[in-house]
Enzyme design. Structure first.
Site, PDB file in Angstrom:
ATOM      1  N   TYR A  61     -21.310 -19.830  20.551  1.00  0.00           N
ATOM      2  CA  TYR A  61     -22.647 -19.270  20.383  1.00  0.00           C
ATOM      3  C   TYR A  61     -23.528 -19.874  21.470  1.00  0.00           C
ATOM      4  O   TYR A  61     -24.068 -20.961  21.334  1.00  0.00           O
ATOM      5  CB  TYR A  61     -23.216 -19.622  19.011  1.00  0.00           C
ATOM      6  CG  TYR A  61     -22.552 -18.931  17.836  1.00  0.00           C
ATOM      7  CD1 TYR A  61     -21.624 -17.911  18.012  1.00  0.00           C
ATOM      8  CD2 TYR A  61     -22.869 -19.295  16.535  1.00  0.00           C
ATOM      9  CE1 TYR A  61     -21.033 -17.289  16.943  1.00  0.00           C
ATOM     10  CE2 TYR A  61     -22.291 -18.670  15.454  1.00  0.00           C
ATOM     11  CZ  TYR A  61     -21.368 -17.674  15.650  1.00  0.00           C
ATOM     12  OH  TYR A  61     -20.791 -17.059  14.575  1.00  0.00           O
ATOM     13  N   LEU A 223     -26.472  -8.492   7.227  1.00  0.00           N
ATOM     14  CA  LEU A 223     -27.670  -7.713   7.540  1.00  0.00           C
ATOM     15  C   LEU A 223     -27.384  -6.633   8.582  1.00  0.00           C
ATOM     16  O   LEU A 223     -27.877  -5.516   8.482  1.00  0.00           O
ATOM     17  CB  LEU A 223     -28.790  -8.623   8.050  1.00  0.00           C
ATOM     18  CG  LEU A 223     -29.386  -9.585   7.027  1.00  0.00           C
ATOM     19  CD1 LEU A 223     -30.470 -10.432   7.676  1.00  0.00           C
ATOM     20  CD2 LEU A 223     -29.947  -8.837   5.836  1.00  0.00           C
ATOM     21  N   GLY A 225     -24.394  -5.310   9.433  1.00  0.00           N
ATOM     22  CA  GLY A 225     -23.329  -4.379   9.088  1.00  0.00           C
ATOM     23  C   GLY A 225     -22.415  -4.094  10.265  1.00  0.00           C
ATOM     24  O   GLY A 225     -22.002  -4.992  10.999  1.00  0.00           O
ATOM     25  N   THR A 233     -30.185  -2.741  13.507  1.00  0.00           N
ATOM     26  CA  THR A 233     -30.961  -1.769  14.273  1.00  0.00           C
ATOM     27  C   THR A 233     -30.982  -0.388  13.632  1.00  0.00           C
ATOM     28  O   THR A 233     -31.808   0.442  13.985  1.00  0.00           O
ATOM     29  CB  THR A 233     -30.388  -1.633  15.691  1.00  0.00           C
ATOM     30  OG1 THR A 233     -29.004  -1.254  15.600  1.00  0.00           O
ATOM     31  CG2 THR A 233     -30.489  -2.959  16.439  1.00  0.00           C
TER      32      THR A 233
END
Length: 298
Positions: A61, A223, A225, A233
């Protein structure tokens, strides 16, 4: 729904091995996107103030580039931001990281499959986090069987666990039958897969099976998906919007509450780089969905 007084404690707790975590946690991937390092540090500290004691991360990350493929300026590693924000670490803080994939600014993403490669990634996480032992390490699997058998890769991490570099082990991006492949090697304390109210619902039975075995199920992109790294979005869907209106909350809060309602062993790790969204996400820990709500959702 008022949010300022709600903490992660409202979600209850689960155990990862011998470590107790609150079921509402925090995913650190998105904190690397903003070049403002102090913003990320402040957000991490605020998460802990709001009761979060389970943070998900990975050495890959990183921005610019990395998983999100965004940003400018010097490299910002989520693991190093966590270290800067939270050391000395609170005694109850559990940091869950993952190996199996790595990112090099020059070479891009690469998969670690040998014992030496996996050890190097474990040591990178230790170094960037500033720790002598990693609380939980998930072996992140790629698509397909892989160049080295799963049992051999998991066994290499089990040896590092026996050596004291790792406390507990988990699996990520895994199929149900793969739990059985490693069952005799070392305990699996968590499974981390892509899953949400409208994404990868074919895993419903797997979620229940993990609960029956006492294994935490930790959805990532709950959130976003199927939009994954792109974020949430898309329109949230008519059913999610309707439930949100009825409760006076946001669709994202409904998605997180749905996640937590899938079982006491299901943990949420929503990520954000926005302090306001952080408070909103954690407040979803207190959102109670009725049986009728759950029937209305896909």
């Amino acid at each position: 729904m008022p949010t300022d007084e709600i903490t992660a404690a409202a979600a209850g707790t689960w155990t990862l091995g011998d470590r107790t975590v609150r079921r509402m946690g925090f995913g650190s991937m998105r904190i690397t996107a903003n070049p403002d390092r102090e913003r990320a540090i402040a957000l991490l500290r605020r998460a802990v103030e709001l009761g979060v004691n389970h943070i998900d991360t990975a050495a890959f990350y990183v921005s610019p580039g990395g998983t999100l493929r965004v940003g400018t300026g010097p490299a910002r590693y989520a693991t190093e931001l966590i270290r800067a924000a939270l050391t000395p670490y609170p005694e109850d803080l559990v940091i869950v990281t993952k190996v199996g994939f790595g990112y090099d600014p020059a070479a891009g993403f690469h998969e670690a499959v040998t014992a030496a490669q996996l050890r190097a990634q474990v040591e990178e996480n230790l170094r960037r986090l500033g720790r002598d032992q990693l609380d939980v390490v998930n072996l992140r699997l790629g698509r397909g069987p892989g160049a080295v058998p799963l049992a051999e890769r998991f066994g290499a991490l089990a040896e590092l666990r026996d050596a004291g570099l790792i406390r507990h082990l988990g699996l990520s991006n895994v199929r149900p039958e793969q739990l059985d492949e490693v069952a005799g090697i070392a305990p699996v304390v968590c499974v981390q897969n892509n899953y949400g109210v409208d994404a990868y619902r074919e895993q419903d039975a797997f979620v229940r099976a993990c609960g029956a075995r006492g294994i935490a199920y930790v959805p990532f992109f709950a959130l976003a998906g199927t939009f994954r790294e792109a974020g949430a979005t898309a329109a949230p869907g008519a059913a999610v919007e309707a439930v949100a209106r009825d409760h006076g909350v946001t669709p994202s809060q409904v998605r997180l509450a749905w996640t937590l309602h899938q079982g006491p062993h299901v943990l949420a790790i929503p990520g954000t780089g926005d302090p306001a969204h952080l408070v909103e996400n954690i407040a979803a820990a207190a959102l109670h969905l009725t049986p009728e709500d759950l029937l209305r959702l896909p």
